[in-house]
Design a protein around this motif. Structure first.
Motif, PDB file in Angstrom:
ATOM      1  N   TRP A 263       0.402  -0.899   0.095  1.00 27.04           N
ATOM      2  CA  TRP A 263       0.262   0.231   0.127  1.00 27.04           C
ATOM      3  C   TRP A 263       0.984   1.432   0.107  1.00 27.04           C
ATOM      4  CZ3 TRP A 263       0.657  -2.978   4.167  1.00 27.04           C
ATOM      5  CH2 TRP A 263       0.823  -2.280   5.132  1.00 27.04           C
ATOM      6  N   THR A 264       0.371   2.542  -0.412  1.00 26.29           N
ATOM      7  CA  THR A 264       0.899   3.348  -0.317  1.00 26.29           C
ATOM      8  C   THR A 264      -0.070   4.794   0.447  1.00 26.29           C
ATOM      9  OG1 THR A 264      -0.272   4.428  -2.152  1.00 26.29           O
ATOM     10  CG2 THR A 264       1.888   3.708  -2.755  1.00 26.29           C
ATOM     11  N   ALA A 265       0.483   5.599   1.465  1.00 27.03           N
ATOM     12  CA  ALA A 265      -0.004   6.752   2.792  1.00 27.03           C
ATOM     13  C   ALA A 265       1.163   7.147   2.345  1.00 27.03           C
ATOM     14  CB  ALA A 265      -0.250   5.570   3.473  1.00 27.03           C
ATOM     15  N   TYR A 266       0.214   8.800   2.689  1.00 24.94           N
ATOM     16  CA  TYR A 266       1.323   9.894   3.215  1.00 24.94           C
ATOM     17  C   TYR A 266       1.565   9.016   5.185  1.00 24.94           C
ATOM     18  CZ  TYR A 266      -1.024  13.420   0.915  1.00 24.94           C
ATOM     19  OH  TYR A 266      -1.076  14.086  -0.334  1.00 24.94           O
ATOM     20  N   ALA A 267       2.895   9.877   5.470  1.00 28.59           N
ATOM     21  CA  ALA A 267       3.363   8.881   6.781  1.00 28.59           C
ATOM     22  C   ALA A 267       2.212   9.134   8.147  1.00 28.59           C
ATOM     23  CB  ALA A 267       4.120  10.203   7.621  1.00 28.59           C
ATOM     24  N   ASP A 268       1.473   9.522   8.500  1.00 31.11           N
ATOM     25  CA  ASP A 268       0.231   9.531   9.151  1.00 31.11           C
ATOM     26  C   ASP A 268      -0.878   9.192   8.443  1.00 31.11           C
ATOM     27  OD1 ASP A 268       2.135   8.969  11.430  1.00 31.11           O
ATOM     28  OD2 ASP A 268       2.706  10.908  11.318  1.00 31.11           O
ATOM     29  N   GLY A 269      -0.839   9.148   7.024  1.00 23.35           N
ATOM     30  CA  GLY A 269      -1.800   9.132   6.813  1.00 23.35           C
ATOM     31  C   GLY A 269      -3.044   7.482   6.332  1.00 23.35           C
ATOM     32  N   PRO A 270      -4.172   7.810   5.503  1.00 16.72           N
ATOM     33  CA  PRO A 270      -5.207   6.369   5.272  1.00 16.72           C
ATOM     34  C   PRO A 270      -4.431   6.087   3.675  1.00 16.72           C
ATOM     35  CG  PRO A 270      -5.880   8.782   4.589  1.00 16.72           C
ATOM     36  CD  PRO A 270      -4.865   9.282   5.410  1.00 16.72           C
TER      37      PRO A 270
END
Length: 279
Positions: A263-270
């Motif tokens: 998966w991909t995500a911001y550092a603390d994002g969804p």
């Protein structure tokens, strides 16, 4: 905004388009440079995985582009009258390698057109099958799910999604403007949301440039290949939320039976894109 006429749009089901291009060492060098891969390509070498997304892209004349930089509606894809178009997901089955110097042919077929009611209004899903051949050999079978939707109403409330977990394997990516521009150039993608920040913010209402879905998919396949030491045989993915260039994002992977969950995500994002690779 005109509602989609599903009976009219379904007339596009079964349409076929063929495009071809020779994969040159120069194309491979530009692809590798975009993703910071060292080395020079030579005729006969296996081309990097996912380069097929950069081969023989649609090439509409500049005067035929809409105000968003996309080709005007109609042609091979149905003329869906909803303003936003995105890669919603898909799958790829890898049968072999594209090789440098070979002629690659893509045969594309509209499989289905469906209209659904979503949380923000009507959605139109167009499913396209691609058969990729290199020097006559089948190398990739691909399904692309394209979604068209309207623009969110100002002030529309959305439930905050859960933050994504950190994968056992994890890498940070900086969505630099040069990276987004280079991938747009590789795929001859004139959509302004990937390189024109004033347009993206003022006309589309986004907080920044959007990171391409195909580029995220490419990075996840490359990540899986680096972890396992060879390219996967199957890659399935789904886009859940956009990533903008306003913060770094991460590539993540966890062991999942005989494959990898990615998966991909911001550092603390969804989670932005979720995928599974198997061998």
């Amino acid at each position: 905004m005109t509602a989609p006429d599903i009976d009219h749009l379904r007339q596009w089901i079964g349409r076929v388009e063929e495009k071809s291009e020779t994969v040159t060492d120069a194309l491979v060098d530009r692809f590798n440079a975009t993703f910071d891969v060292e080395g020079e390509a030579r005729d006969g070498d296996a081309a990097p995985v996912m380069i097929h997304l950069c081969v023989a892209p649609p090439a509409a004349p500049t005067h035929a582009l809409g105000p968003d930089g996309h080709p005007a509606r109609g042609g091979f894809l149905p003329p869906v009258p909803l303003p936003r178009r995105m890669w919603a997901g898909g799958s790829m089955r890898f049968h072999g390698d594209v090789r440098v110097g070979e002629r690659v042919r893509r045969i594309s077929t509209i499989r289905d057109v469906v209209v659904k009611e979503g949380r923000t209004g009507q959605l139109c899903f167009v499913t396209v099958d691609h058969r990729i051949e290199s020097a006559g050999r089948l190398v990739v079978e691909e399904r692309q799910d394209i979604v068209y939707r309207g623009i969110d109403a100002p002030g529309a409330a959305h439930k905050a999604p859960e933050p994504a977990p950190h994968g056992r394997h994890r890498r940070v990516v900086e969505p630099a403007a040069a990276l987004l521009f280079r991938y747009s150039a590789l795929t001859f993608n004139g959509h302004r949301i990937h390189y024109d920040n004033p347009y993206t913010r003022e006309q589309e209402g986004y907080p920044g440039l959007i990171v391409h879905g195909p580029m995220q998919a490419t990075q996840l396949v490359q990540f899986a290949q680096q972890i396992r030491g060879k390219r996967p045989a199957q890659f399935d993915f789904r886009s859940l939320s956009p990533i903008f260039d306003i913060a770094d994002y991460t590539l993540n992977a966890e062991e999942d039976g005989d494959g990898l969950r990615l998966w991909t995500a911001y550092a603390d994002g969804p989670v932005a894109m979720q995928a599974r690779a198997s061998w």
